[in-house]
Design a protein around this motif. Sequence first.
Motif, PDB file in Angstrom:
ATOM      1  N   VAL A 221       0.740  -1.222   0.113  1.00  0.00           N
ATOM      2  CA  VAL A 221      -0.075   0.020  -0.103  1.00  0.00           C
ATOM      3  C   VAL A 221       0.974   1.327  -0.021  1.00  0.00           C
ATOM      4  CG1 VAL A 221      -1.746   1.281   1.178  1.00  0.00           C
ATOM      5  CG2 VAL A 221      -1.929  -1.211   1.030  1.00  0.00           C
ATOM      6  N   ARG A 222       1.925   1.287   0.829  1.00  0.00           N
ATOM      7  CA  ARG A 222       2.811   2.463   0.724  1.00  0.00           C
ATOM      8  C   ARG A 222       3.523   2.499  -0.537  1.00  0.00           C
ATOM      9  NH1 ARG A 222       3.730   4.007   6.058  1.00  0.00           N
ATOM     10  NH2 ARG A 222       3.020   2.689   7.604  1.00  0.00           N
ATOM     11  N   GLY A 225       1.320   4.235  -2.930  1.00  0.00           N
ATOM     12  CA  GLY A 225       1.223   5.604  -2.844  1.00  0.00           C
ATOM     13  C   GLY A 225       2.469   6.352  -3.172  1.00  0.00           C
ATOM     14  N   GLU A 235       0.989  10.752   2.837  1.00  0.00           N
ATOM     15  CA  GLU A 235       0.935   9.355   3.121  1.00  0.00           C
ATOM     16  C   GLU A 235       0.662   9.047   4.544  1.00  0.00           C
ATOM     17  OE1 GLU A 235       4.366   5.727   3.991  1.00  0.00           O
ATOM     18  OE2 GLU A 235       4.675   7.311   2.443  1.00  0.00           O
ATOM     19  N   ARG A 238      -3.331  10.311   4.526  1.00  0.00           N
ATOM     20  CA  ARG A 238      -4.280   9.528   3.636  1.00  0.00           C
ATOM     21  C   ARG A 238      -4.032   8.062   3.468  1.00  0.00           C
ATOM     22  NH1 ARG A 238      -5.661  13.032  -1.656  1.00  0.00           N
ATOM     23  NH2 ARG A 238      -5.700  15.260  -0.644  1.00  0.00           N
ATOM     24  N   ILE A 239      -3.149   7.583   4.156  1.00  0.00           N
ATOM     25  CA  ILE A 239      -2.805   6.005   3.925  1.00  0.00           C
ATOM     26  C   ILE A 239      -2.568   5.658   5.607  1.00  0.00           C
ATOM     27  CG2 ILE A 239      -1.425   4.212   3.415  1.00  0.00           C
ATOM     28  CD1 ILE A 239      -0.554   5.868   0.679  1.00  0.00           C
ATOM     29  N   THR A 240      -1.598   6.018   6.261  1.00  0.00           N
ATOM     30  CA  THR A 240      -1.113   5.637   7.630  1.00  0.00           C
ATOM     31  C   THR A 240      -2.334   5.641   8.687  1.00  0.00           C
ATOM     32  OG1 THR A 240       1.241   6.061   7.033  1.00  0.00           O
ATOM     33  CG2 THR A 240       0.559   5.820   9.237  1.00  0.00           C
TER      34      THR A 240
END
Length: 325
Positions: A221-222, A225, A235, A238-240
Motif C-alpha cells: 500500500v505504501r 502511494g 502518506e 491519507r494512508i497511515t
Amino acid sequence: MSIPTEVAANAATRSAGPGARPPAGGPRRRRGSLGVQNLAGWLFSTPFLVLFGVFMALPIIATLLMSFTDFRLRDVTDPFHARFIGVDNYVKLFQDDKFLTALFNTAYFVVVGVPLTIVLGLLAALALNNGINRARTFFRIGFYAPVVTSIVAVAVIWRFVLDPQDGLISGLLAEIGVTAPDFLGSGALAMPSLIVMAVWRNLGTVMVLLIAGLQAIPAEVREAGRLDGVGTWQELRRITVPLLRPTLLYATVITTIGYLNVFEEPFVMTQGGPGNHTLTVSLHMYREGFNFFHMGYASAMAYVLFVVILAITALQLRLLKDNTR
C-alpha cells in the motif's frame, strides 16, 4: 487417507440395511467424549470462578446495594443494620460542590491528557518504526520503561523534580537566573503538571500498540502511494492514519478508561490541592469511603463513575465499529 468416524459409521449403517443400528463406537461415543471434555473444562475453571465470585462479583453486588443505604463504619460488623435510603446518595452527589469540582477536574484531565498521549505516542511510533534505525531497541525500552515502573515511585520522583526549592527544574532555571514557579502549589499549574507526568508515563503503552498497527500495514500500500507521487505528509494523512484507525481508537479507549480512574498522581503529588484544583473523582471517593467512612455515599460515587466510563467506552467502540466495516 483415513475416513472420519461419523462417515465410517454412516457407511456401515447403510451397508447393513435400513433396520440396522449404528456401531457402538459412532456419534454416541463422540458426544460422550465432548461431555467429558466440557466437564473437565468446568473443573479446571472452578478455582478461577470461585475466586472471581468471592473477590470480584460479590463485592461489586454488595457495593451496588450499599449505594442505596447510609452505610457507615458502625455497620461494618452488622451490615444489615444499615438504613435503606433509596437514591438519596445519588441526589446528594449532584448537589455536592466538591463532587462537581472533582468531576470537572477529571474531565479536564481526560480531555487534555488523552489527545496529548495519543499524538505523542503516534509520533514516537512513527519515529521508531521508520525514522530511527540505530539503537531502536534502546529507545523502545526507554519509552516503555515508565509504564512498568510503579506509579507511586514515578509520582514521588516527579514531585522532587517539580519541587520549587530543590527540584531538578528549579536548579536548571537557577543556572540562567530564572526563579522556578511552584508547579504543584499553583492552582493554574498543578493540574497541567499532573497531565504532563501522566502523558510521559503512558506514552509507552500507546507507542507499542501503534508500532504493532504500523507493522500490520501492507508494504504494497505504501509503495503504491509512493508510485502515485504521494508525499510524506499525504502518506501519513491519507494512508497511515486511516489504516491505523482501529488501533488508534483502541488506544484511545484504554487510555481514556485509565485517565478517568486517575488516583495515584494527585494522591501522591498534591493530595487534591491546592484548593481542590487536582481533586479527582477517584480521590474524592477514596476520602469519603476510607477517611470519613461514608461508605454508602462513596459507593454511589463509584457507580456514577462506572456509568460515565461505560457510556464513553460504548461511544468509542461504536465509532470503532462504524469505521472498520
